[in-house]
Motif scaffolding. Structure first.
Motif, mmCIF file in Angstrom:
data_model
loop_
_atom_site.group_PDB
_atom_site.id
_atom_site.type_symbol
_atom_site.label_atom_id
_atom_site.label_comp_id
_atom_site.label_asym_id
_atom_site.label_seq_id
_atom_site.Cartn_x
_atom_site.Cartn_y
_atom_site.Cartn_z
ATOM 1 N N ILE A 78 -13.310 124.246 -47.480
ATOM 2 C CA ILE A 78 -14.446 123.342 -47.711
ATOM 3 C C ILE A 78 -15.269 123.822 -48.903
ATOM 4 C CG2 ILE A 78 -16.605 122.456 -46.745
ATOM 5 C CD1 ILE A 78 -15.255 122.655 -43.973
ATOM 6 N N VAL A 79 -15.613 125.113 -48.923
ATOM 7 C CA VAL A 79 -16.424 125.684 -49.999
ATOM 8 C C VAL A 79 -15.729 125.514 -51.348
ATOM 9 C CG1 VAL A 79 -17.322 127.836 -50.973
ATOM 10 C CG2 VAL A 79 -17.652 127.328 -48.543
ATOM 11 N N ASN A 80 -14.425 125.824 -51.407
ATOM 12 C CA ASN A 80 -13.705 125.760 -52.672
ATOM 13 C C ASN A 80 -13.431 124.329 -53.112
ATOM 14 O OD1 ASN A 80 -12.874 128.616 -53.635
ATOM 15 N ND2 ASN A 80 -12.493 128.687 -51.433
ATOM 16 N N TYR A 81 -13.232 123.408 -52.156
ATOM 17 C CA TYR A 81 -12.984 122.019 -52.540
ATOM 18 C C TYR A 81 -14.250 121.373 -53.094
ATOM 19 C CZ TYR A 81 -11.202 117.289 -52.565
ATOM 20 O OH TYR A 81 -10.802 116.044 -52.976
ATOM 21 N N VAL A 82 -15.384 121.665 -52.473
ATOM 22 C CA VAL A 82 -16.653 121.117 -52.960
ATOM 23 C C VAL A 82 -16.911 121.582 -54.394
ATOM 24 C CG1 VAL A 82 -19.166 121.212 -52.683
ATOM 25 C CG2 VAL A 82 -17.702 120.840 -50.686
ATOM 26 N N SER A 83 -16.557 122.846 -54.680
ATOM 27 C CA SER A 83 -16.783 123.405 -56.014
ATOM 28 C C SER A 83 -15.795 122.860 -57.033
ATOM 29 C CB SER A 83 -16.690 124.932 -55.955
ATOM 30 O OG SER A 83 -16.817 125.476 -57.237
ATOM 31 N N THR A 84 -14.501 122.779 -56.632
ATOM 32 C CA THR A 84 -13.460 122.307 -57.547
ATOM 33 C C THR A 84 -12.547 121.338 -56.814
ATOM 34 O OG1 THR A 84 -13.493 124.502 -58.590
ATOM 35 C CG2 THR A 84 -11.699 123.039 -59.207
ATOM 36 N N PRO A 85 -12.913 120.038 -56.744
ATOM 37 C CA PRO A 85 -12.098 119.056 -56.014
ATOM 38 C C PRO A 85 -10.724 118.875 -56.659
ATOM 39 C CG PRO A 85 -14.299 118.199 -56.476
ATOM 40 C CD PRO A 85 -14.136 119.436 -57.302
ATOM 41 N N LYS A 86 -9.670 119.114 -55.886
ATOM 42 C CA LYS A 86 -8.316 118.925 -56.385
ATOM 43 C C LYS A 86 -7.406 118.691 -55.187
ATOM 44 C CE LYS A 86 -5.325 120.697 -60.045
ATOM 45 N NZ LYS A 86 -5.158 121.747 -61.074
ATOM 46 N N GLY A 87 -6.647 117.586 -55.197
ATOM 47 C CA GLY A 87 -5.783 117.256 -54.082
ATOM 48 C C GLY A 87 -6.336 116.098 -53.267
ATOM 49 N N ASP A 88 -5.516 115.569 -52.361
ATOM 50 C CA ASP A 88 -5.902 114.458 -51.493
ATOM 51 C C ASP A 88 -6.830 114.978 -50.399
ATOM 52 O OD1 ASP A 88 -6.067 112.527 -49.505
ATOM 53 O OD2 ASP A 88 -4.030 111.826 -49.820
ATOM 54 N N THR A 115 -8.255 125.656 -56.357
ATOM 55 C CA THR A 115 -8.692 126.797 -55.561
ATOM 56 C C THR A 115 -8.654 126.517 -54.065
ATOM 57 O OG1 THR A 115 -11.011 126.104 -55.835
ATOM 58 C CG2 THR A 115 -10.149 127.741 -57.391
ATOM 59 N N ALA A 116 -8.957 125.289 -53.650
ATOM 60 C CA ALA A 116 -8.972 124.964 -52.214
ATOM 61 C C ALA A 116 -7.579 125.094 -51.611
ATOM 62 C CB ALA A 116 -9.524 123.564 -51.985
ATOM 63 N N ILE A 117 -6.579 124.532 -52.295
ATOM 64 C CA ILE A 117 -5.206 124.568 -51.780
ATOM 65 C C ILE A 117 -4.638 125.978 -51.878
ATOM 66 C CG2 ILE A 117 -2.853 123.738 -52.186
ATOM 67 C CD1 ILE A 117 -4.113 121.086 -53.086
ATOM 68 N N SER A 118 -4.856 126.645 -53.011
ATOM 69 C CA SER A 118 -4.348 128.010 -53.185
ATOM 70 C C SER A 118 -4.924 128.948 -52.143
ATOM 71 C CB SER A 118 -4.702 128.514 -54.592
ATOM 72 O OG SER A 118 -4.246 129.833 -54.778
ATOM 73 N N TYR A 119 -6.229 128.862 -51.937
ATOM 74 C CA TYR A 119 -6.890 129.703 -50.935
ATOM 75 C C TYR A 119 -6.433 129.324 -49.529
ATOM 76 C CZ TYR A 119 -10.595 131.621 -47.992
ATOM 77 O OH TYR A 119 -11.277 132.271 -47.008
ATOM 78 N N GLY A 120 -6.392 128.027 -49.250
ATOM 79 C CA GLY A 120 -6.045 127.564 -47.909
ATOM 80 C C GLY A 120 -4.647 127.960 -47.493
ATOM 81 N N ILE A 168 -1.614 120.615 -45.906
ATOM 82 C CA ILE A 168 -2.336 121.205 -47.047
ATOM 83 C C ILE A 168 -1.444 121.240 -48.281
ATOM 84 C CG2 ILE A 168 -3.364 123.327 -47.944
ATOM 85 C CD1 ILE A 168 -4.409 123.878 -45.133
ATOM 86 N N ILE A 169 -0.160 121.588 -48.100
ATOM 87 C CA ILE A 169 0.785 121.591 -49.218
ATOM 88 C C ILE A 169 0.967 120.186 -49.795
ATOM 89 C CG2 ILE A 169 3.215 121.936 -49.850
ATOM 90 C CD1 ILE A 169 3.317 124.208 -47.798
ATOM 91 N N LEU A 170 1.180 119.218 -48.897
ATOM 92 C CA LEU A 170 1.396 117.834 -49.354
ATOM 93 C C LEU A 170 0.168 117.239 -50.013
ATOM 94 C CD1 LEU A 170 3.418 116.414 -46.319
ATOM 95 C CD2 LEU A 170 4.300 117.137 -48.550
ATOM 96 N N SER A 171 -1.024 117.713 -49.644
ATOM 97 C CA SER A 171 -2.256 117.152 -50.212
ATOM 98 C C SER A 171 -2.379 117.380 -51.712
ATOM 99 C CB SER A 171 -3.475 117.774 -49.512
ATOM 100 O OG SER A 171 -3.670 119.122 -49.912
ATOM 101 N N GLY A 172 -1.689 118.386 -52.200
ATOM 102 C CA GLY A 172 -1.790 118.680 -53.639
ATOM 103 C C GLY A 172 -0.587 118.223 -54.432
ATOM 104 N N GLY A 173 0.325 117.507 -53.783
ATOM 105 C CA GLY A 173 1.565 117.123 -54.454
ATOM 106 C C GLY A 173 1.474 115.858 -55.276
ATOM 107 N N ASN A 174 0.286 115.235 -55.312
ATOM 108 C CA ASN A 174 0.191 113.982 -56.071
ATOM 109 C C ASN A 174 -0.218 114.245 -57.509
ATOM 110 O OD1 ASN A 174 -2.470 114.725 -55.654
ATOM 111 N ND2 ASN A 174 -2.853 113.085 -54.153
#
Length: 334
Positions: free
Chosen positions: A124-134, A278-283, A328-334
Motif C-alpha cells: 500500500i505504502v509503495n503503490y501510493v508513492s509510485t503507482p504501477k500495475g493493475d 516498487t509495490a510489485i517488487s516489494y510485494g 500480484i505478479i499478474l497485476s504488473g503484466g499489462n
C-alpha cells in the motif's frame, strides 16, 4: 552497471528475492544451537554490508549504462543519502525484532505474521508513492495474503494452547516488526530514480549505491539497537561483546552467510523495481513469508502434533498465499 531489461526478468529476480528473504532465517536457527540470536545478528549485518560493497564494485561498476558505483557515490545529494540511511535504520529496528520473534516463536509464526503484515502495508505504502500495475488485481492479491496471515495466527494460537506454552511475546514482536518493516523500502526507493536506472537524475542513487548506503544505515544503527538488546534481552540473560569475540569461525560464518542471503534478495528486489514498480517488487519479495513458513512447517517441524484442524489451517494459508502472489505478479503484466 547491470540493469534489468524486461518485466519477466524482474519477476524472476523477485522470486529469487522471495527465496532469499524466506530462507535466511534458517541460518539463525542453525546458529541458535550454540549461539544467541543477538550475537548471530552482528555477523548477519556484516554479511549484508560486505555484499553491498562486492556488488557495487562488480555489477555496479561495469557496462556503459548509468553511473559507475564510485562516480555515483561522489554525486549523491544529502537528501538521497539520508533517505537510504533512514531506510536502513528502520529495517534494522524491524529485523532485530523479527529475529527475536524467530528465536521465541519459530519461523512458521514469525515470518507469516511479521513479514506478512509488512507485505500488506508495504504494498500500500509503495503503490501510493509510485503507482504501477493493475490496482484491483494487486490489492485482491494483498487481501488474500492478509487472510492467509490471519489463518496462520489462528493456527499459532491453537499450537500455543495445546502445548501450554505462551508465545504471545513472540507474536507481539512479530507484529511490531511487521509494521516497522512496511516502511523501510519506501525510503530506499526514494533514494533512487526508479523511472530511469539507465540515466538516473543527478543527486539520486543507482540501485547499487542505494543498497550500499542502506547497508551502512543498518550497520551503524546496530551499535545502538543490538547493544540495547544484548544488555536487556527479551528472553534469557544479557550477553556481552566478549562472548561475541569468543565465537568460532564456523559460528561467525553462519551469520555472515545469513546476511549474504538476505542481501542478495535485497539487491535483486531494488533492481527489479525499475521494471516492475516498487509495490510489485516489494510485494513479491515479501512472499518470503510462504517460503519461511514452509521451512518452519516441514523442516523444523514447528507445528508438529497440531492435529487435523491446525493442518487444515496451514493448508488454506499456503493456498491463499500462493493465489495472492499469483495475482500480484499478474497485476504488473499489462
Amino acid at each position: 552497471m547491470y540493469i534489468i531489461s524486461s518485466y519477466s526478468i524482474a519477476v524472476f529476480f523477485t522470486i529469487i528475492t522471495m527465496l532469499c528473504w524466506g530462507s535466511w532465517g534458517n541460518t539463525q536457527k542453525l546458529a541458535a544451537k550454540t549461539w544467541r540470536f543477538e550475537l548471530f545478528y552482528w555477523d548477519y549485518v556484516i554479511g549484508i554490508l560486505v555484499l553491498s560493497v562486492l556488488f557495487g564494485l562488480t555489477l555496479g561498476s561495469t557496462g556503459d549504462q548509468g553511473r559507475g558505483f564510485v562516480e555515483d557515490l561522489g554525486q549523491l545529494s544529502s537528501s538521497t543519502i539520508w533517505s537510504a540511511i533512514i531506510g536502513g535504520v528502520i529495517f534494522n529496528a524491524s529485523n532485530i525484532l523479527l529475529s527475536a520473534s524467530i528465536s521465541i516463536a519459530g519461523m512458521a509464526v514469525a515470518f507469516p505474521l511479521g513479514v506478512g503484515i509488512a507485505l500488506v502495508l508495504g504494498v500500500i505504502v509503495n503503490y501510493v508513492s509510485t503507482p504501477k500495475g493493475d490496482p484491483v488485481m494487486l490489492f485482491i492479491g494483498v487481501a488474500l495474503i492478509m487472510i492467509a496471515i490471519i489463518l496462520n495466527g489462528i493456527a499459532s494460537g491453537k499450537m500455543a494452547k495445546e502445548s501450554k506454552k505462551s508465545s504471545s511475546k513472540g507474536i507481539w514482536l512479530a507484529l511490531i516488526a511487521g509494521v516497522l518493516m512496511s516502511f523501510f523500502y519506501r525510503f530506499v526507493a526514494s533514494a533512487m530514480d526508479v523511472n530511469s536506472f539507465e540515466a538516473p537524475l543527478a543527486g539520486l542513487a543507482t540501485p547499487y549505491t542505494a543498497f550500499f548506503i542502506f547497508a551502512i544505515g543498518i550497520f551503524i544503527s546496530n551499535f545502538l539497537f543490538n547493544t540495547i538488546i544484548m544488555k536487556r534481552p527479551f528472553v534469557g540473560q544479557p550477553v556481552t561483546y566478549n562472548e561475541y569475540f569468543k565465537g568460532s569461525f564456523s559460528t561467525h560464518l553462519v551469520g555472515v552467510i545469513g546476511g549474504l542471503i538476505w542481501g542478495l534478495g535485497m539487491i535483486l528486489s531494488i533492481l527489479s523495481a525499475g521494471k516492475a514498480g516498487t509495490a510489485i517488487s516489494y510485494g513479491l519479495g515479501q512472499g518470503a513469508t510462504m517460503v519461511a513458513a514452509l521451512w518452519g512447517v516441514f523442516i523444523w517441524k514447528e507445528f508438529k502434533g497440531g492435529g487435523r484442524s491446525v493442518n487444515m489451517l496451514l493448508f488454506l494459508m499456503f493456498l491463499l498465499f500462493i493465489s495472492g502472489l499469483v495475482l500480484i505478479i499478474l497485476s504488473g503484466g499489462n
